[in-house]
Structures are given as C-alpha cells and as structure tokens.
Scaffold this motif. Structure first.
Motif, PDB file in Angstrom:
ATOM      1  N   SER A 110      28.443  -0.793 -15.743  1.00 56.29           N
ATOM      2  CA  SER A 110      27.760  -1.188 -14.515  1.00 56.29           C
ATOM      3  C   SER A 110      28.590  -2.209 -13.746  1.00 56.29           C
ATOM      4  CB  SER A 110      26.389  -1.783 -14.849  1.00 56.29           C
ATOM      5  OG  SER A 110      25.752  -2.277 -13.675  1.00 56.29           O
ATOM      6  N   ASN A 111      29.076  -3.230 -14.444  1.00 58.18           N
ATOM      7  CA  ASN A 111      29.925  -4.227 -13.797  1.00 58.18           C
ATOM      8  C   ASN A 111      31.272  -3.645 -13.377  1.00 58.18           C
ATOM      9  OD1 ASN A 111      28.039  -6.232 -13.943  1.00 58.18           O
ATOM     10  ND2 ASN A 111      29.091  -7.459 -15.495  1.00 58.18           N
ATOM     11  N   LEU A 112      31.754  -2.658 -14.137  1.00 58.92           N
ATOM     12  CA  LEU A 112      33.001  -1.982 -13.774  1.00 58.92           C
ATOM     13  C   LEU A 112      32.855  -1.308 -12.417  1.00 58.92           C
ATOM     14  CD1 LEU A 112      35.832  -0.826 -14.280  1.00 58.92           C
ATOM     15  CD2 LEU A 112      34.776   0.964 -15.671  1.00 58.92           C
ATOM     16  N   ARG A 113      31.752  -0.596 -12.217  1.00 59.70           N
ATOM     17  CA  ARG A 113      31.537   0.108 -10.944  1.00 59.70           C
ATOM     18  C   ARG A 113      31.355  -0.867  -9.782  1.00 59.70           C
ATOM     19  NH1 ARG A 113      28.508   3.470 -14.456  1.00 59.70           N
ATOM     20  NH2 ARG A 113      26.583   2.377 -13.890  1.00 59.70           N
ATOM     21  N   LYS A 114      30.648  -1.972 -10.017  1.00 61.14           N
ATOM     22  CA  LYS A 114      30.474  -2.981  -8.968  1.00 61.14           C
ATOM     23  C   LYS A 114      31.829  -3.595  -8.581  1.00 61.14           C
ATOM     24  CE  LYS A 114      25.760  -4.182 -10.373  1.00 61.14           C
ATOM     25  NZ  LYS A 114      24.911  -5.178 -11.064  1.00 61.14           N
ATOM     26  N   THR A 115      32.670  -3.783  -9.586  1.00 59.93           N
ATOM     27  CA  THR A 115      34.009  -4.316  -9.330  1.00 59.93           C
ATOM     28  C   THR A 115      34.827  -3.349  -8.491  1.00 59.93           C
ATOM     29  OG1 THR A 115      33.957  -5.452 -11.476  1.00 59.93           O
ATOM     30  CG2 THR A 115      36.107  -5.224 -10.423  1.00 59.93           C
ATOM     31  N   ILE A 116      34.718  -2.063  -8.795  1.00 54.17           N
ATOM     32  CA  ILE A 116      35.432  -1.031  -8.030  1.00 54.17           C
ATOM     33  C   ILE A 116      34.998  -1.064  -6.566  1.00 54.17           C
ATOM     34  CG2 ILE A 116      35.716   1.460  -7.716  1.00 54.17           C
ATOM     35  CD1 ILE A 116      35.385   1.692 -10.807  1.00 54.17           C
ATOM     36  N   TYR A 117      33.696  -1.120  -6.342  1.00 52.74           N
ATOM     37  CA  TYR A 117      33.171  -1.134  -4.976  1.00 52.74           C
ATOM     38  C   TYR A 117      33.678  -2.337  -4.189  1.00 52.74           C
ATOM     39  CZ  TYR A 117      29.839  -1.921  -1.178  1.00 52.74           C
ATOM     40  OH  TYR A 117      29.270  -2.169   0.044  1.00 52.74           O
ATOM     41  N   ILE A 118      33.552  -3.519  -4.776  1.00 51.31           N
ATOM     42  CA  ILE A 118      33.946  -4.748  -4.089  1.00 51.31           C
ATOM     43  C   ILE A 118      35.448  -4.766  -3.805  1.00 51.31           C
ATOM     44  CG2 ILE A 118      34.177  -7.255  -4.381  1.00 51.31           C
ATOM     45  CD1 ILE A 118      31.503  -7.151  -5.946  1.00 51.31           C
ATOM     46  N   SER A 119      36.257  -4.394  -4.789  1.00 49.65           N
ATOM     47  CA  SER A 119      37.712  -4.469  -4.623  1.00 49.65           C
ATOM     48  C   SER A 119      38.234  -3.408  -3.659  1.00 49.65           C
ATOM     49  CB  SER A 119      38.414  -4.344  -5.981  1.00 49.65           C
ATOM     50  OG  SER A 119      38.141  -3.101  -6.586  1.00 49.65           O
ATOM     51  N   PHE A 120      37.746  -2.163  -3.785  1.00 52.58           N
ATOM     52  CA  PHE A 120      38.221  -1.101  -2.903  1.00 52.58           C
ATOM     53  C   PHE A 120      37.903  -1.415  -1.440  1.00 52.58           C
ATOM     54  CE2 PHE A 120      39.480   1.229  -6.444  1.00 52.58           C
ATOM     55  CZ  PHE A 120      39.950   2.494  -6.110  1.00 52.58           C
ATOM     56  N   LEU A 121      36.696  -1.902  -1.181  1.00 52.17           N
ATOM     57  CA  LEU A 121      36.292  -2.180   0.193  1.00 52.17           C
ATOM     58  C   LEU A 121      37.079  -3.344   0.786  1.00 52.17           C
ATOM     59  CD1 LEU A 121      34.321  -1.514   2.504  1.00 52.17           C
ATOM     60  CD2 LEU A 121      32.742  -3.186   1.502  1.00 52.17           C
ATOM     61  N   SER A 122      37.167  -4.453   0.060  1.00 49.52           N
ATOM     62  CA  SER A 122      37.804  -5.654   0.597  1.00 49.52           C
ATOM     63  C   SER A 122      39.316  -5.486   0.768  1.00 49.52           C
ATOM     64  CB  SER A 122      37.506  -6.857  -0.303  1.00 49.52           C
ATOM     65  OG  SER A 122      37.937  -6.617  -1.627  1.00 49.52           O
ATOM     66  N   ILE A 123      39.968  -4.892  -0.228  1.00 52.85           N
ATOM     67  CA  ILE A 123      41.423  -4.719  -0.145  1.00 52.85           C
ATOM     68  C   ILE A 123      41.779  -3.663   0.902  1.00 52.85           C
ATOM     69  CG2 ILE A 123      43.526  -4.142  -1.423  1.00 52.85           C
ATOM     70  CD1 ILE A 123      42.090  -5.103  -3.971  1.00 52.85           C
ATOM     71  N   GLY A 124      40.940  -2.647   1.038  1.00 53.58           N
ATOM     72  CA  GLY A 124      41.171  -1.614   2.046  1.00 53.58           C
ATOM     73  C   GLY A 124      41.134  -2.173   3.460  1.00 53.58           C
ATOM     74  N   ILE A 125      40.144  -3.009   3.742  1.00 53.05           N
ATOM     75  CA  ILE A 125      40.034  -3.629   5.069  1.00 53.05           C
ATOM     76  C   ILE A 125      41.243  -4.534   5.335  1.00 53.05           C
ATOM     77  CG2 ILE A 125      38.722  -5.284   6.460  1.00 53.05           C
ATOM     78  CD1 ILE A 125      36.182  -4.186   5.084  1.00 53.05           C
TER      79      ILE A 125
END
Length: 447
Positions: free
Chosen positions: A86-101
C-alpha cells in the motif's frame, strides 16, 4: 522477473541482478557511442567535438532527473522489502507526479537557455552552432529520459532488472538505424543524431511505462492510493532531493572539467570525448554493481536482515577488485586501438591525447569501483548525506586539481587526466573512515 534480495547467496544474487543492468546500460552507452562514431566518421572532427562538448551539459541535467528517480527507488525497495504494498503504491503516485511536473518545467527552461550555458563552459566558436542545435533537441526530449528512468528505477527496486534491458536494446537498435539514415542518407548532421536519440528514447520509455503497470499487479495504482501522504512525501522528497544533488554534483564536476578541457582546443576536446566513452564503458559494470548493491541493502534494511547487509558488503569488495584488475589490463593494453574506433587514424594528435588519458586512468579503476560501492551502501542504509559528501570530495578534488595542474605548462592536459584518480582516492579514504566509524558506533543499520 521480480527478485527478493533478502534471500539466497548474496554474491550470486548481486551478480545476477547486476548483469541485466550492465547489458542495459551498455546499450544506453551505445546511444552516445554511435552518435560519436557516426559524427566523427561521417561529419567531421568539429562535429564530434560539438557532440562531446554538449554531452557534459546533457548529462548534467539528465542526471538531475535520474537522481530524483534513483532516490525514489530507495523508498520503493524499502517498502518492497517490508512487503508494505500500500505504501509502495502511494510512493509511486507521489514520486511519478512530482518528478514528472518538475521535468516538464526544466525541459522548457533549458531549451531557451542553451546559448548562455555553452558560453559558460567556454565552447569554441567553431563548434558552437552544432553544440547549440544538439542540446536544444536533447533538452526538448527530457520527458522521455524521465519516463524511462522512472519506470526502470521502479522495476529494479522490486528486483526486476531484466525488463528495462529489453526496452533499452530496442531503443539502441532504433537509434543506430536512425543515426545512419538521418546522417548518411539525409545529411542532417548533428541535428539528425540528436533527433535519432530522442525518437529512440521516446519509444523505449513509453513501452516500459505500459509494461510496468500492465504486468506487475501489486504496483498498479488504485483509487485509495491517489492521495498525498505527508510522511511518504517527506521520505520521497528527502531521498530524491539528496540523490539528485549527488548526481548533479557528479555531472556538474564533469561540466567544470569540460570547461577546462575546452580551453585546449578541438583536438583535446575530441580526444577527451572519445577516451571518455571508452572510460565510461570500462567502469560501467562497477557503477551498475554499486547501484545493484544499493537496492540489495535497501531491501534487506526494510526486511531487518542486517547480517545480510554486511555479508553483501564483503562480497562486493571481492567482486570489484577482481573485475577492475581485469578491466585495467585490457584498457591499458588496447588504448590505441580503442581510440581509432572513434576517430580517423590520420588524427594522430587526437589519438595521442586519448591514449595518454586512458593510460593514466585505466590503472586506477579499482578506486572508482570502491567509490560506487560506497555510494550504493550509504544510500541503501539511508545515509544519503554520506554519499553526497563523498561525491563532493571526489568531484571537488578533481576540478580543483584539474584547474591547478593543467595550468602548469609542462603538465598541461596531463593535469586534467591525473586529477581523476586523485579525486577517487581521497573520496575512497574518507568513505572507509566513515564506514569504520559507523560500524564502531553501531550505526550502519540504524533506522
């Protein structure tokens, strides 16, 4: 293939995990090598120097992004080792979105500021136009550098180092074909080489993205994962920022060195470019081994397998010594023939300078092997500040010594070459001292 690195023989696990990463990065290096070979043989010496001079700037900003992805992957590995999906998926969401922007904004800024950056590193007038064209195309495609590295970092963090390899092989093949077509058939010069690289990266990154989320069920995001978790965001921010700073310092140091090299003219730039390609491939295996070791350490830290971390460290030392000794001998003996791959045999001065560089650097590959090991180890246990300190010491020493030694007429370019192992040796010494101190204080596996 997902690999749980908290089980099995540490040496076998590390080597098996490293091998696909190595092959993949060899193909990634092939991007730039093919660019250099095609440009050097079909466009000319000045075009080769332009690509080489631009390469350091391109690497600097690429590694800012790669560092952000690498930092996030430490958090992925930790939660994977802990089996907290669960925390792995939340980490993926936060990192992909922020680094992408961040990448999109950075790309736009860089495209409109290439002129000033090239002047800052003393780019000679005769290669300035080609250098500018090359960088503008490459910077325009930074989003694809991000997408590939974000996906490959995620897959590697859960033990899958094979899948990113397949997409890199495909990209390398596309890049080679397009290089030849754009440069030889359509006579597009440096612009064609840069365009071929961006197209290849785009295909590779999009396919890797689709695969990662389609084929690995437990990383597939659910509605409840699309939230901003303050603690996870803080952890991702810390690891990504510090790792990106580390990578940036590494490449910024190289940009500074490139600026010193540029003051010696096109022959030295071309020699440094060609020899640098050989050099980077020679120690690429230990660089990948260090990154694999970081994943190994992070997974075992998450699983509380502290004994395996120390076992893995002992294994890493032995593996690095054996490999680096073999590679040092091979490069030292064959430096002249390797230079002739990149430049015409008639360019005797370029070849002489390149051989001079390789003859000095190749003797000390074991030092860079240990340095990459320390980077992976300290990053894996969460001591990113130590990895950052070692990077500053290594590159800071290199830039300072390159500037001082190259200013002595009797030493000249040799001063730049000798600055490299001096920086490695000092950073290794500090890394060993910090390791012994942390071990004595029982801090190596502290949460």
């Amino acid at each position: 293939m997902i690999t749980d690195m908290t089980k099995g023989n540490p040496t076998k696990t590390l080597i098996a995990f490293t091998f696909p990463m190595l092959i993949g990065n060899l193909f990634q290096q092939l991007y730039n090598i093919v660019d250099s070979v095609v440009v050097g043989n079909f466009v000319g010496k000045n075009a080769l120097a332009a690509v080489g001079s631009s390469f350091m700037l391109m690497n600097f900003f690429s590694f800012v992004i790669i560092g952000l992805c690498m930092g996030a992957s430490v958090v992925y590995s930790y939660y994977f080792g802990e089996k907290n999906y669960s925390n792995l998926r939340k980490t993926i969401y936060i990192s992909f979105l922020s680094i992408g922007i961040f990448t999109l904004v950075l790309s736009i800024v860089l495209v409109f500021n290439t002129n000033g950056m090239l002047k800052l590193i003393n780019t000679p007038e005769d290669i300035f136009p080609d250098s500018q064209v090359y960088l503008q195309v490459i910077f325009g495609g930074l989003i694809f550098v991000y997408l590939y590295n974000a996906c490959s970092a995620l897959l590697r963090s859960i033990g899958d180092s094979r899948t990113p390899l397949y997409f890199l092989i495909l990209a390398a093949i596309i890049n080679i074909v397009l290089d030849l077509v754009f440069v030889i058939v359509f006579n597009m010069g440096v612009f064609g080489v840069a365009l071929a690289t961006i197209i290849a990266q785009a295909i590779s990154s999009i396919l890797c993205l689709i695969y990662a989320f389609a084929k690995v069920p437990f990383i597939r995001l659910k509605r409840e994962d699309l939230v901003f978790d303050r603690e996870i965001a803080k952890k991702v921010g810390k690891f990504s920022f510090l790792t990106s700073i580390q990578q940036s310092i590494m490449t910024f140091g190289m940009v500074c060195v490139q600026g010193i090299v540029n003051t010696f003219g096109s022959d030295t730039i071309a020699a440094f470019t060609a020899a640098g390609k050989v050099d980077s491939i020679a120690y690429l295996p230990v660089q990948d081994f260090g990154n694999a070791f970081g994943t190994y350490v992070a997974q075992n830290k998450g699983a509380k397998e502290n004994g395996r971390i120390i076992q893995g460290l002992k294994s890493a030392v032995k593996t690095i010594i054996i490999f680096c000794l073999i590679m040092s001998i091979l490069i030292y003996i064959n430096s002249g023939n390797l230079m002739k791959i990149f430049v015409n045999a008639n360019e005797t001065n370029v070849i002489r300078l390149g051989v001079q560089y390789l003859s000095i650097i190749s003797i000390f590959y074991v030092l860079i092997g240990f340095l990459f090991m320390f980077y992976g180890f300290f990053r894996g246990i969460g001591a990113l500040n130590v990895s950052l300190i070692l990077t500053i010491i290594s590159l800071g020493t290199r830039v300072l010594m390159a500037y001082v030694l190259s200013g002595i007429p009797s030493i000249a370019q040799k001063g730049i070459w000798w600055s490299v192992p001096i920086g490695w040796a000092l950073a290794d010494s500090i890394g060993f001292i910090i390791y012994k101190w942390m071990k004595k204080k029982d801090l190596l596996v502290e949460e």
